[in-house]
Design a protein around this motif. Sequence first.
Motif, PDB file in Angstrom:
ATOM      1  N   GLY A  63       0.766  -1.235   0.000  1.00 44.03           N
ATOM      2  CA  GLY A  63       0.000   0.000   0.000  1.00 44.03           C
ATOM      3  C   GLY A  63       0.796   1.284   0.000  1.00 44.03           C
ATOM      4  N   THR A  64       2.042   1.249   0.450  1.00 43.19           N
ATOM      5  CA  THR A  64       2.844   2.479   0.512  1.00 43.19           C
ATOM      6  C   THR A  64       3.748   2.659  -0.699  1.00 43.19           C
ATOM      7  OG1 THR A  64       4.664   1.434   1.741  1.00 43.19           O
ATOM      8  CG2 THR A  64       2.853   2.368   3.032  1.00 43.19           C
ATOM      9  N   LEU A  65       3.633   1.787  -1.701  1.00 37.71           N
ATOM     10  CA  LEU A  65       4.537   1.847  -2.857  1.00 37.71           C
ATOM     11  C   LEU A  65       3.973   2.790  -3.920  1.00 37.71           C
ATOM     12  CD1 LEU A  65       7.061   0.970  -4.318  1.00 37.71           C
ATOM     13  CD2 LEU A  65       5.902  -1.149  -4.989  1.00 37.71           C
ATOM     14  N   TRP A  66       4.510   3.988  -3.966  1.00 40.15           N
ATOM     15  CA  TRP A  66       4.094   5.024  -4.904  1.00 40.15           C
ATOM     16  C   TRP A  66       5.333   5.607  -5.588  1.00 40.15           C
ATOM     17  CZ3 TRP A  66      -0.918   7.761  -5.062  1.00 40.15           C
ATOM     18  CH2 TRP A  66      -1.897   7.167  -4.256  1.00 40.15           C
ATOM     19  N   SER A  67       5.118   6.228  -6.720  1.00 38.20           N
ATOM     20  CA  SER A  67       6.196   7.000  -7.345  1.00 38.20           C
ATOM     21  C   SER A  67       6.379   8.315  -6.591  1.00 38.20           C
ATOM     22  CB  SER A  67       5.864   7.276  -8.816  1.00 38.20           C
ATOM     23  OG  SER A  67       4.713   8.108  -8.918  1.00 38.20           O
ATOM     24  N   GLY A  68       7.484   9.013  -6.897  1.00 32.64           N
ATOM     25  CA  GLY A  68       7.673  10.372  -6.410  1.00 32.64           C
ATOM     26  C   GLY A  68       8.254  10.490  -5.025  1.00 32.64           C
ATOM     27  N   GLY A  69       8.029  11.656  -4.444  1.00 32.66           N
ATOM     28  CA  GLY A  69       8.531  11.999  -3.130  1.00 32.66           C
ATOM     29  C   GLY A  69       7.754  13.177  -2.586  1.00 32.66           C
ATOM     30  N   PRO A  70       8.201  13.755  -1.467  1.00 34.42           N
ATOM     31  CA  PRO A  70       7.466  14.869  -0.842  1.00 34.42           C
ATOM     32  C   PRO A  70       7.160  15.988  -1.826  1.00 34.42           C
ATOM     33  CG  PRO A  70       9.211  14.113   0.605  1.00 34.42           C
ATOM     34  CD  PRO A  70       9.401  13.389  -0.698  1.00 34.42           C
ATOM     35  N   VAL A  71       6.031  16.649  -1.607  1.00 32.38           N
ATOM     36  CA  VAL A  71       5.589  17.674  -2.545  1.00 32.38           C
ATOM     37  C   VAL A  71       6.537  18.858  -2.543  1.00 32.38           C
ATOM     38  CG1 VAL A  71       3.181  17.004  -2.356  1.00 32.38           C
ATOM     39  CG2 VAL A  71       4.078  18.746  -0.824  1.00 32.38           C
ATOM     40  N   ARG A  72       6.648  19.443  -3.706  1.00 34.27           N
ATOM     41  CA  ARG A  72       7.472  20.643  -3.868  1.00 34.27           C
ATOM     42  C   ARG A  72       6.632  21.885  -3.609  1.00 34.27           C
ATOM     43  NH1 ARG A  72       9.315  18.523  -9.694  1.00 34.27           N
ATOM     44  NH2 ARG A  72       7.238  17.619  -9.472  1.00 34.27           N
ATOM     45  N   THR A  73       7.236  22.902  -3.061  1.00 38.80           N
ATOM     46  CA  THR A  73       6.507  24.133  -2.753  1.00 38.80           C
ATOM     47  C   THR A  73       6.886  25.234  -3.739  1.00 38.80           C
ATOM     48  OG1 THR A  73       8.223  24.868  -1.211  1.00 38.80           O
ATOM     49  CG2 THR A  73       6.423  23.539  -0.310  1.00 38.80           C
ATOM     50  N   ASN A  74       6.071  26.291  -3.728  1.00 43.88           N
ATOM     51  CA  ASN A  74       6.273  27.454  -4.585  1.00 43.88           C
ATOM     52  C   ASN A  74       6.401  27.055  -6.054  1.00 43.88           C
ATOM     53  OD1 ASN A  74       6.386  30.255  -4.764  1.00 43.88           O
ATOM     54  ND2 ASN A  74       8.623  30.275  -4.859  1.00 43.88           N
ATOM     55  N   VAL A  75       5.524  26.122  -6.478  1.00 44.88           N
ATOM     56  CA  VAL A  75       5.620  25.609  -7.840  1.00 44.88           C
ATOM     57  C   VAL A  75       4.994  26.538  -8.870  1.00 44.88           C
ATOM     58  CG1 VAL A  75       5.721  23.200  -7.108  1.00 44.88           C
ATOM     59  CG2 VAL A  75       3.492  24.252  -7.512  1.00 44.88           C
ATOM     60  N   ASN A  76       4.171  27.486  -8.424  1.00 42.46           N
ATOM     61  CA  ASN A  76       3.561  28.427  -9.363  1.00 42.46           C
ATOM     62  C   ASN A  76       3.445  29.799  -8.710  1.00 42.46           C
ATOM     63  OD1 ASN A  76       2.111  29.875 -11.238  1.00 42.46           O
ATOM     64  ND2 ASN A  76       0.492  28.342 -11.507  1.00 42.46           N
ATOM     65  N   PRO A  77       4.494  30.595  -8.777  1.00 42.69           N
ATOM     66  CA  PRO A  77       4.469  31.932  -8.161  1.00 42.69           C
ATOM     67  C   PRO A  77       3.434  32.872  -8.781  1.00 42.69           C
ATOM     68  CG  PRO A  77       6.723  31.244  -8.681  1.00 42.69           C
ATOM     69  CD  PRO A  77       5.804  30.281  -9.359  1.00 42.69           C
ATOM     70  N   ASN A  78       2.919  32.515  -9.969  1.00 41.99           N
ATOM     71  CA  ASN A  78       1.941  33.377 -10.646  1.00 41.99           C
ATOM     72  C   ASN A  78       0.498  33.044 -10.300  1.00 41.99           C
ATOM     73  OD1 ASN A  78       4.006  34.738 -12.129  1.00 41.99           O
ATOM     74  ND2 ASN A  78       4.113  32.973 -13.508  1.00 41.99           N
ATOM     75  N   ALA A  79       0.297  32.077  -9.406  1.00 39.27           N
ATOM     76  CA  ALA A  79      -1.067  31.623  -9.120  1.00 39.27           C
ATOM     77  C   ALA A  79      -1.951  32.744  -8.578  1.00 39.27           C
ATOM     78  CB  ALA A  79      -1.030  30.454  -8.140  1.00 39.27           C
ATOM     79  N   TYR A  80      -1.459  33.496  -7.616  1.00 34.81           N
ATOM     80  CA  TYR A  80      -2.303  34.503  -6.974  1.00 34.81           C
ATOM     81  C   TYR A  80      -2.659  35.630  -7.938  1.00 34.81           C
ATOM     82  CZ  TYR A  80      -4.073  37.926  -3.651  1.00 34.81           C
ATOM     83  OH  TYR A  80      -4.859  38.827  -2.993  1.00 34.81           O
ATOM     84  N   SER A  81      -1.714  36.060  -8.757  1.00 39.07           N
ATOM     85  CA  SER A  81      -2.030  37.120  -9.718  1.00 39.07           C
ATOM     86  C   SER A  81      -3.090  36.650 -10.712  1.00 39.07           C
ATOM     87  CB  SER A  81      -0.763  37.564 -10.462  1.00 39.07           C
ATOM     88  OG  SER A  81      -0.178  36.485 -11.174  1.00 39.07           O
ATOM     89  N   ASN A  82      -3.052  35.385 -11.088  1.00 34.59           N
ATOM     90  CA  ASN A  82      -4.082  34.847 -11.977  1.00 34.59           C
ATOM     91  C   ASN A  82      -5.421  34.711 -11.264  1.00 34.59           C
ATOM     92  OD1 ASN A  82      -3.102  34.040 -14.806  1.00 34.59           O
ATOM     93  ND2 ASN A  82      -1.433  33.310 -13.519  1.00 34.59           N
ATOM     94  N   GLY A 223       8.102  11.355 -22.602  1.00 36.27           N
ATOM     95  CA  GLY A 223       7.706  10.093 -21.991  1.00 36.27           C
ATOM     96  C   GLY A 223       7.088  10.310 -20.630  1.00 36.27           C
ATOM     97  N   PRO A 224       6.241   9.385 -20.197  1.00 37.39           N
ATOM     98  CA  PRO A 224       5.474   9.587 -18.966  1.00 37.39           C
ATOM     99  C   PRO A 224       6.219   9.255 -17.682  1.00 37.39           C
ATOM    100  CG  PRO A 224       4.857   7.526 -19.990  1.00 37.39           C
ATOM    101  CD  PRO A 224       5.835   8.166 -20.918  1.00 37.39           C
ATOM    102  N   ILE A 225       7.363   8.552 -17.778  1.00 39.83           N
ATOM    103  CA  ILE A 225       8.055   8.089 -16.578  1.00 39.83           C
ATOM    104  C   ILE A 225       9.405   8.773 -16.454  1.00 39.83           C
ATOM    105  CG2 ILE A 225       9.047   6.080 -15.388  1.00 39.83           C
ATOM    106  CD1 ILE A 225       6.970   4.357 -16.761  1.00 39.83           C
ATOM    107  N   THR A 226       9.641   9.384 -15.303  1.00 40.52           N
ATOM    108  CA  THR A 226      10.922  10.025 -15.007  1.00 40.52           C
ATOM    109  C   THR A 226      11.660   9.179 -13.992  1.00 40.52           C
ATOM    110  OG1 THR A 226       9.915  12.202 -15.354  1.00 40.52           O
ATOM    111  CG2 THR A 226      12.047  12.142 -14.207  1.00 40.52           C
ATOM    112  N   GLU A 227      12.851   8.748 -14.336  1.00 41.38           N
ATOM    113  CA  GLU A 227      13.595   7.838 -13.468  1.00 41.38           C
ATOM    114  C   GLU A 227      14.606   8.550 -12.586  1.00 41.38           C
ATOM    115  OE1 GLU A 227      15.236   4.538 -15.551  1.00 41.38           O
ATOM    116  OE2 GLU A 227      13.589   4.482 -16.986  1.00 41.38           O
ATOM    117  N   ALA A 228      15.376   9.451 -13.177  1.00 38.11           N
ATOM    118  CA  ALA A 228      16.551   9.998 -12.493  1.00 38.11           C
ATOM    119  C   ALA A 228      16.182  10.854 -11.296  1.00 38.11           C
ATOM    120  CB  ALA A 228      17.385  10.809 -13.472  1.00 38.11           C
TER     121      ALA A 228
END
Length: 828
Positions: A63-82, A223-228
Amino acid sequence: MLKKLLLFPLALLSLAAMAQPVQKLWYKTPAKVWTAALPVGNGRLGAMIFGGVNEELLQLNEGTLWSGGPVRTNVNPNAYSNLLLARKALFEEEDYSKANEYAKGMQGYYSESYFPLGDLKISQKFKDAQPSAYYRDLNIQDAVATTRFTIDGVTYTRQVISSAPDQVIVVRLTADKPGQLSLKLKTQNPYKYTNVVISNSEIAMKGKAPSHIDPNYVRTANGPITEADTAGCRGMRYQLRLKAVNTGGTVTADTSGVNIANATEVMIYLSAATSFNGFDKCPDSQGKDENKIASDYLNAAIKKSWPVLYKSHVADFHHYFDRVKFNLAVPADNTVAGLPMNERLISYAEGAKDPQLETLYFQYGRYLLVSCSRPEGGGVNSNLQGIWNKEIRPPWSSNYTTNINAQMNYWPAEVTNLSELHLPFIRFIKNAAVTGKTTAAQFYHTGGWAVHHNSDIWALSNPVGDIGNGDPMWANWTMGSPWLSQHLWWHYEFTHDKKFLKETAYPLMKGAAEFCIDFLVEDKNGYLVTAPSLSPENAFIDDKGKKGVVSIATTMDMEIIWDLFTNLIDASKELNEDTAFRNLIIAKRAKLFPLHIGKKGNLQEWYKDWEDVDPHHRHVSHLFGLYPGREISPITTPAFAAASKKTLEMRGDAGTGWSLAWKINFWARLLDGNHAYKMLRDILHLTGEAGTKYANGGGSYVNLFDAHPPFQIDGNFGSLSGMSEMLLQSHLGDISLLPALPDAWSEGSISGLKARGNFEIGMKWKNKKLQTATLKSIAGGTCVLRTVDPVKIAGVKISSKKTQNGYISTFTTQKGKTYTVSALQYLK
C-alpha cells in the motif's frame, strides 16, 4: 409476546447464523482477466488471485509503494495574480472563457501514482492439462481464497490469506497424494527489478519506484516516466521476499526463482516493504530499511505452522467483520443463490430475485474495507483501487481523488461499525492539512489549509494540471479541505471521542474554515461566494450560449462550506469553547449564497439558472447538501428535497459505477426506498466494459468490483453506504429506523449498525414494518428515535409524539446499557 420480543438480540444472532450460508464468491473456471481475479488484503499487502491450473498468478501490491517523493513548494508563483485576474473576469466582465484561461494559470503539478509490487507466478506442469472438478472461491467471512482441482486422480488445493497479525501473504499448496507437488515460483515486476538469492529456499526481488509518473491521461513528449533523481528524495525503494517451506521433496533457488520437486505440501511466505518513511520524508535518503522490515516479518512468520497462522488471521478478521449481520427473507423458489457468481449475476440482471446476493454484496463492501484500510500494520488510506493495482500507469494514477472518490471510500466506515478503519483516512487528512497550509498561502494568500482535486501518499494539495495543461473543470476545484473535514466530524459523531474532537478534529476543521473565510468574497448583492468556482466535472451554457466551467458560487461549493460551518458550530458547542470564532462562523454562514430552485423545478447547480452541456452528467455534485451533507432533507427542507428529486429525474439513472452508488444514497435520503433499490440493482448489473465509459458503463465486474469503468473501488463503498442509509439514518439529530425500506426487502433483520451518538442498532422487520429493535448506548446520553409506527421501550419511560414524518420517541440512556424497542402493534 413481550417476553419473546425481549429475546430478540440472541434470536437475531442465531437467525443470522442459521439463515445465511457461508458467504462466498465462487466460480467453475479460472480468471482470464484481472477483474475476474479475487482480492485478499491485510490493509497493506494485497493480492489478486487468478486461480490458474498450470500457471497460477498472484498480482501483488504494497500500500505504501508510490512513485515520487514529498511535494514541492512554490511551484507556481503566478497563481495569486491569476486568481485576481480570474475574479475580475468573473465579476466585472462576466467573461467565463477568460476566467477559464486565468484558472489554468493557477495550476501546479500532477499527483504521483500508486505502483504495483509485482507478480508471483506458480508454474505446475501436468501431463493432463484439463482438470476435473475445478473450483475457486473467495470466502469473505474468513478472508481466504481457495482454488481446487483434480488431475490424474490427484486433488490439488491452494489457499491464500493476507494476514494482518503476521503481515505476510501465505499461500498453502497441498496434494491429497504424497509427492505430487512439483512447481516453480517466480517473482517479477512490470518495471525494473532485480532478483537475488537469499538461501536455497528464499529469494528477494528488489526495485525502486520512478521519480515521477504522469497520469495515464497525459501525453508528454519526453515520456510519462521520469527515473533519475540524484538527490535521493524521489523514488522509493521496495523489496519482496519469498520463501518456500516444503513437506517432502526438495527445494532449490536461483535468480530465476524457486524450484520445488515431489513435495506433498508447500507453504509460500511472501513479505514486502518499502522505504516510505512519511509524507514529508525523502523515501531514499531518509527512507526506512525495507530489507530489515521485510525480512523481520518473514523470519517471524516462517516459525509458525499453517494452523497457527490461519487461526490468528481469522480471529483478527472476525474482530471487524462479525460486527454486522444482515439477513433478508429468501423466496421459496430461490434457485439462483447456488450458482457460480458469473451465472448468478446474469440471472440477477435478467430479473431474478436474489436477496442473498444483495446481502453478500453488502458484506463484500465491508470485506474490502477491512482488507484495504487498517489502522495497524503501517498501511495508508484506501486509494481509487483500494490496494489492488497491476498497472505502472493505473487509471487516474490510482490516487486520492478528493472531489468525491476518496471520501466515498469512507462513507460506510462509521455506520457499518468499522470506525477504526476510518483512521488511516484521518491520518491522511492531517498530512494534507500540513501541505495544504502552504498551498493556501502560496496560491491564494489565505490562512488555513486548502486541498484540490487530486492527492497522493505525499499529501499533494495544489491544483493539478502541470502549470496550465489541465482542464479547470477538474484541476482547479478548491473545496477539498472543507469536504475532507466532514469526515473528522463524522468520526466524532459516531464515537463521541471528546479527546479526538478537541485535539484533532476541531483544529483541522477550524483551519479549513479559516481558508474558506479568506477565500470567500462578496458578490454585488452582499452574499459571500466562491470565485473562481467549479461544479466537478460539469459544464454549463452561459447567457451568451457559450460553454463554460468556471463561474461563481456553484451550489456544491456553497453546500460544502455550509456543511463545514454547521459542523464547526456544533463542534464548538460540544467542546464549550471558542465562542468568538463560533459567532464569526454563524455570521458568515448567514451570508452564504443560498440554494436556488431553477425554472424546471430542479435544484440550481450554477450561480445562474443555466443549462447543462450534458444534461445526464455522471456527477450530481450540487446534491451534496442531500448526501453526504445534511442541508437538504424531506423532513427539514421539503421544497429543496423536491427540487433535488427533480434534479435526479432529469439527470437519469444511468452513470458510471460510483455515480450509481451515489444515487443510491440520494434516493435513500429522499426516503424513496424503491428507487434506491433500483439503483442497487443497476450497480449489480454485470458488465464486461474494459475501457473508460462515462455513460451507461457502470455496474459490477464478475468479481463484484465496481466498474467505473474501468475498476474503481469507491462504487463498492458508496453502495454499501447507500444500503445502510436505506436501513438507518441519523444525520438530522434523531435515529430513523428503516427510513427507506424497499418493497423487495419486506422481511429481514440486521444487527450491529452504528448511529450517531455512538449507538449500536439491531432491527427485525416483517411486511415492511419494524417488529423489534435493540439499541446499545455505548456513550450514554439522550436518544431520539424516529419510527413509522409508535413504539415502546422496555423498562424506560419515553416522551413520544406523532409528526408528519412518523413518531418521535425521546429517552435518556445509560452508558453501556442495551434497550429493547418494540412496535406497539406487535404487543397487542
